[in-house]
Write a protein that holds these residues in place. Structure first.
Motif, PDB file in Angstrom:
ATOM      1  N   UNK A  36     -38.208  68.761  -6.843  1.00  0.00           N
ATOM      2  CA  UNK A  36     -38.352  69.529  -8.084  1.00  0.00           C
ATOM      3  C   UNK A  36     -37.039  70.243  -8.350  1.00  0.00           C
ATOM      4  N   UNK A  37     -36.520  70.085  -9.536  1.00  0.00           N
ATOM      5  CA  UNK A  37     -35.187  70.610  -9.842  1.00  0.00           C
ATOM      6  C   UNK A  37     -35.113  72.124  -9.680  1.00  0.00           C
ATOM      7  N   UNK A  38     -36.178  72.834 -10.069  1.00  0.00           N
ATOM      8  CA  UNK A  38     -36.150  74.297  -9.947  1.00  0.00           C
ATOM      9  C   UNK A  38     -36.182  74.723  -8.485  1.00  0.00           C
ATOM     10  N   UNK A  39     -36.967  74.023  -7.661  1.00  0.00           N
ATOM     11  CA  UNK A  39     -36.990  74.341  -6.232  1.00  0.00           C
ATOM     12  C   UNK A  39     -35.633  74.102  -5.588  1.00  0.00           C
ATOM     13  N   UNK A  68     -26.867  77.115 -11.076  1.00  0.00           N
ATOM     14  CA  UNK A  68     -27.987  76.822 -11.960  1.00  0.00           C
ATOM     15  C   UNK A  68     -28.876  78.024 -12.193  1.00  0.00           C
ATOM     16  N   UNK A  69     -29.662  77.950 -13.269  1.00  0.00           N
ATOM     17  CA  UNK A  69     -30.587  79.015 -13.636  1.00  0.00           C
ATOM     18  C   UNK A  69     -31.935  78.392 -13.983  1.00  0.00           C
ATOM     19  N   UNK A  70     -33.005  78.987 -13.446  1.00  0.00           N
ATOM     20  CA  UNK A  70     -34.356  78.550 -13.754  1.00  0.00           C
ATOM     21  C   UNK A  70     -34.871  79.297 -14.974  1.00  0.00           C
ATOM     22  N   UNK A  71     -35.174  78.546 -16.023  1.00  0.00           N
ATOM     23  CA  UNK A  71     -35.659  79.160 -17.260  1.00  0.00           C
ATOM     24  C   UNK A  71     -37.154  78.907 -17.400  1.00  0.00           C
ATOM     25  N   UNK A  72     -37.889  79.856 -17.986  1.00  0.00           N
ATOM     26  CA  UNK A  72     -37.421  81.058 -18.695  1.00  0.00           C
ATOM     27  C   UNK A  72     -37.150  82.270 -17.809  1.00  0.00           C
ATOM     28  N   UNK A  73     -37.462  82.196 -16.517  1.00  0.00           N
ATOM     29  CA  UNK A  73     -37.391  83.370 -15.649  1.00  0.00           C
ATOM     30  C   UNK A  73     -35.998  83.986 -15.612  1.00  0.00           C
ATOM     31  N   UNK A  74     -34.959  83.174 -15.611  1.00  0.00           N
ATOM     32  CA  UNK A  74     -33.593  83.671 -15.433  1.00  0.00           C
ATOM     33  C   UNK A  74     -32.755  83.551 -16.699  1.00  0.00           C
ATOM     34  N   UNK A 107     -15.701  82.113 -33.408  1.00  0.00           N
ATOM     35  CA  UNK A 107     -16.547  81.263 -32.578  1.00  0.00           C
ATOM     36  C   UNK A 107     -16.337  79.795 -32.893  1.00  0.00           C
ATOM     37  N   UNK A 108     -16.276  79.452 -34.150  1.00  0.00           N
ATOM     38  CA  UNK A 108     -16.130  78.049 -34.514  1.00  0.00           C
ATOM     39  C   UNK A 108     -14.781  77.493 -34.083  1.00  0.00           C
ATOM     40  N   UNK A 109     -13.721  78.311 -34.246  1.00  0.00           N
ATOM     41  CA  UNK A 109     -12.390  77.837 -33.918  1.00  0.00           C
ATOM     42  C   UNK A 109     -12.235  77.587 -32.421  1.00  0.00           C
ATOM     43  N   UNK A 110     -12.880  78.438 -31.641  1.00  0.00           N
ATOM     44  CA  UNK A 110     -12.716  78.339 -30.193  1.00  0.00           C
ATOM     45  C   UNK A 110     -13.949  77.732 -29.520  1.00  0.00           C
ATOM     46  N   UNK A 111     -14.678  76.978 -30.283  1.00  0.00           N
ATOM     47  CA  UNK A 111     -15.902  76.362 -29.758  1.00  0.00           C
ATOM     48  C   UNK A 111     -15.611  75.467 -28.549  1.00  0.00           C
ATOM     49  N   UNK A 112     -14.520  74.692 -28.638  1.00  0.00           N
ATOM     50  CA  UNK A 112     -14.211  73.748 -27.567  1.00  0.00           C
ATOM     51  C   UNK A 112     -13.674  74.421 -26.310  1.00  0.00           C
ATOM     52  N   UNK A 113     -13.375  75.733 -26.389  1.00  0.00           N
ATOM     53  CA  UNK A 113     -12.946  76.466 -25.200  1.00  0.00           C
ATOM     54  C   UNK A 113     -14.117  76.939 -24.361  1.00  0.00           C
ATOM     55  N   UNK A 114     -15.304  76.872 -24.920  1.00  0.00           N
ATOM     56  CA  UNK A 114     -16.480  77.312 -24.172  1.00  0.00           C
ATOM     57  C   UNK A 114     -16.840  76.296 -23.096  1.00  0.00           C
ATOM     58  N   UNK A 115     -17.391  76.759 -21.972  1.00  0.00           N
ATOM     59  CA  UNK A 115     -17.824  75.818 -20.933  1.00  0.00           C
ATOM     60  C   UNK A 115     -19.032  75.028 -21.406  1.00  0.00           C
ATOM     61  N   UNK A 116     -19.216  73.879 -20.815  1.00  0.00           N
ATOM     62  CA  UNK A 116     -20.347  73.015 -21.157  1.00  0.00           C
ATOM     63  C   UNK A 116     -21.460  73.239 -20.135  1.00  0.00           C
ATOM     64  N   UNK A 117     -22.695  73.310 -20.650  1.00  0.00           N
ATOM     65  CA  UNK A 117     -23.872  73.464 -19.807  1.00  0.00           C
ATOM     66  C   UNK A 117     -24.778  72.248 -20.003  1.00  0.00           C
ATOM     67  N   UNK A 118     -25.545  71.953 -18.968  1.00  0.00           N
ATOM     68  CA  UNK A 118     -26.486  70.847 -19.072  1.00  0.00           C
ATOM     69  C   UNK A 118     -27.895  71.383 -18.804  1.00  0.00           C
ATOM     70  N   UNK A 119     -28.820  70.997 -19.668  1.00  0.00           N
ATOM     71  CA  UNK A 119     -30.207  71.455 -19.598  1.00  0.00           C
ATOM     72  C   UNK A 119     -31.098  70.300 -19.140  1.00  0.00           C
ATOM     73  N   UNK A 120     -31.902  70.539 -18.080  1.00  0.00           N
ATOM     74  CA  UNK A 120     -32.765  69.502 -17.512  1.00  0.00           C
ATOM     75  C   UNK A 120     -34.195  70.027 -17.386  1.00  0.00           C
ATOM     76  N   UNK A 145     -27.561  74.169 -15.756  1.00  0.00           N
ATOM     77  CA  UNK A 145     -26.470  74.194 -14.777  1.00  0.00           C
ATOM     78  C   UNK A 145     -25.133  74.007 -15.476  1.00  0.00           C
ATOM     79  N   UNK A 146     -24.095  74.485 -14.814  1.00  0.00           N
ATOM     80  CA  UNK A 146     -22.753  74.210 -15.308  1.00  0.00           C
ATOM     81  C   UNK A 146     -22.485  72.714 -15.206  1.00  0.00           C
ATOM     82  N   UNK A 147     -21.919  72.175 -16.262  1.00  0.00           N
ATOM     83  CA  UNK A 147     -21.638  70.747 -16.329  1.00  0.00           C
ATOM     84  C   UNK A 147     -20.286  70.470 -15.663  1.00  0.00           C
ATOM     85  N   UNK A 148     -20.223  69.423 -14.855  1.00  0.00           N
ATOM     86  CA  UNK A 148     -18.955  69.030 -14.227  1.00  0.00           C
ATOM     87  C   UNK A 148     -18.100  68.369 -15.314  1.00  0.00           C
TER      88      UNK A 148
END
Length: 518
Positions: free
Chosen positions: A79-82, A104-110, A130-143, A171-174
């Motif tokens: 289980x991914x959350x475990x 990683x973060x377990x949602x909605x709890x975290x 925000x729009x101009x620097x959108x690509x500077x933000x880190x990428x997250x992946x939701x599972x 989780x933070x995306x590689x």
């Protein structure tokens, strides 16, 4: 004697509850001379293979000649959350050695913790556009926690893009994976756990490299064929049948193909595989405290590991009952021999090609025809027959647990075994077919034992608590990792065979060094 070990009549395999299962698994079972279960068999079956887990009551009702492919409470890390929670706890206790999985973060709890993390990542300039620097933000992946085969997974940069309607991990995306021909890939590794007490871990030499079918790019986060490597998704993609740069058609390679590419590209990968073997042991140690002692059951996991551009392995997830589809040549090359070798490892019988079993029963020694590999195959069969002899003249059925205890009683004859004196002796959990995982073989076919590692330490000290055992095992894996790094750094020009010998001598390994074929 053989019938007393595996029950009367043919060896019967059962798939799920409705009889449906992977065609490849059915083929392997039939090739071994087994028969498929039908409703007329009642409770007479020998191997029950289910995609989902079994209840504890299933295990308690097992007979000595029955086996199941799941251990009670043995698959919590699937289980991914475990998995996120267990690895986080282990990292707090043992430090950076557990830094092999993205935060990683377990949602909605975290959710609030995720929001705080997002707000401090890559701060904006004074303009805060925000729009101009959108690509500077880190990428997250939701599972989604309850989904598999890549379903429901998506990538995002802004927290406002995150939507979910069930338990989910983020989780933070590689962002800098190792690419081949511009395509992202991950590794599917096959792990077999016949026992958690004592801890016994096997890793198969071969495996699969699974590719995305569109070239990787962070400029397009909505294209699953660029970012997800699940073959169930990519075989439906438009680029699946195309001849892709360096990859060719399809989306899978064997480890042998991958290592040959590394060799051609001048990538020295010996240390990478040692890091992966350590990663697997550490992951499994994270949840063994909750697993009870069991017999006649095993776990078969699929570990998904990503390699980044610095050749650092990252654990993505652990799969319960990994897919046994037969979609391409790579599947057939890896999975069929893997299943045969796994059943041999577990001591399950081989009928139609089992000349070694026939040879034991036959008193005529004229047929000592076998080659060296067939002679080695006799050893597990002898163990089976010897184990069967210990159950002679037992007319009533006993549960696998009771039989496993009765066989290991110290100086106890069959005539004085009863429920009252079973508690008098110090028992070991042997399987109904005589398998004793306190003396686990170093290898069987392509399966290599990862744990226990060496013979210089008693890993089965009954006086140690489970916590103490885990602490000790983590320290041993830490030593192993340091020794491997030291050897790799000290002998940069050494061949793979030389590095293996150095590691075996330095760490006193009583098994082969696990590394895929080339």
């Amino acid at each position: 004697m053989f019938e007393e070990c595996f029950g009367e009549g043919p060896f019967i395999f059962r798939l799920n509850d409705n009889g449906a299962g992977p065609l490849l698994l059915t083929q392997v079972c039939l090739e071994r001379g087994w028969r498929e279960y039908n409703s007329e068999n009642g409770d007479h079956w020998n191997l029950w293979w289910r995609t989902s887990g079994f209840s504890v009551s299933h295990h308690k009702s097992l007979y000595a000649w029955q086996f199941i492919n799941h251990i009670p409470k043995g698959s919590a890390i699937c289980r991914k959350d475990n998995l996120v929670r267990y690895l986080r706890c282990m990292k707090k206790v043992y430090g950076s050695i557990y830094d092999f999985s993205p935060d990683g973060f377990n949602l909605p709890l975290e959710y609030t913790k995720l929001a705080a993390e997002c707000s401090k990542c890559r701060p904006f300039t004074a303009r805060n556009d925000i729009d101009l620097y959108y690509e500077d933000k880190p990428v997250w992946i939701c599972k989604p926690v309850a989904q598999s085969q890549g379903r429901g997974i998506f990538l995002f940069r802004k927290l406002s893009e995150l939507t979910y309607d069930s338990n989910t991990i983020v989780q933070k995306y590689i962002e800098k994976p190792l690419l081949i021909g511009g395509y992202k890939f991950d590794l599917r590794l096959y792990v077999c756990i016949p026992s958690y007490h004592p801890v016994t871990i096997y890793l198969y030499r071969e495996g699969l490299a699974r590719f995305g079918t569109d070239k990787f790019s962070l400029n397009d986060l909505k294209n699953p064929y660029r970012h997800l490597t699940n073959s169930s998704i990519n075989k439906c993609g438009p680029g699946y049948t195309e001849m892709k740069d360096r990859i060719g058609a399809g989306c899978k390679w064997t480890f042998r193909q991958l290592r040959r590419y590394f060799q051609q590209a001048g990538i020295s990968d010996w240390l990478l595989w040692q890091k992966i073997s350590s990663l697997i042991i550490l992951t499994l140690l994270s949840h063994i405290q909750q697993v009870p002692q069991t017999v006649n059951c095993f776990e078969f996991f699929g570990f998904d590991v990503l390699i980044d551009s610095t050749l650092r392995p990252w654990l993505l997830e652990v799969n319960l009952s990994p897919a046994l589809g037969n979609d391409c040549d790579a599947d057939r090359t890896v999975k069929k021999p893997m299943l045969h070798d796994m059943f041999d490892l577990l001591g399950l019988p081989l009928y139609n090609t089992g000349l070694c079993i026939y040879h034991i029963w036959n008193d005529d020694d004229e047929n000592k025809l076998v080659e060296e590999d067939q002679k080695r195959a006799i050893k597990p069969s002898q163990a089976v027959v010897n184990a069967a002899g210990r159950w002679r003249k037992k007319h009533r059925k006993m549960s696998a647990r009771s039989i496993s205890r009765s066989k290991s009683a110290n100086k106890v004859t069959k005539n004085n075994l009863n429920q009252n004196n079973l508690k008098t002796y110090n028992y070991t959990n042997k399987w109904g077919n005589g398998k004793d995982w306190k003396n686990a073989p170093a290898e069987e076919g392509g399966w290599i034992r990862l744990w226990p590692m060496n013979s210089r330490v008693n890993y089965n000290n009954e006086n140690m608590s489970v916590n103490s055992k885990v602490k000790f095992m983590v320290s041993e894996v830490n030593k192993f990792s340091k020794v491997a790094k030291e050897i790799f750094k000290r002998y940069p020009a050494a061949s793979e065979c030389q590095l293996n010998e150095f590691l075996q001598q330095k760490f006193d390994l009583n098994r082969d060094v696990w590394i895929p074929p080339i």
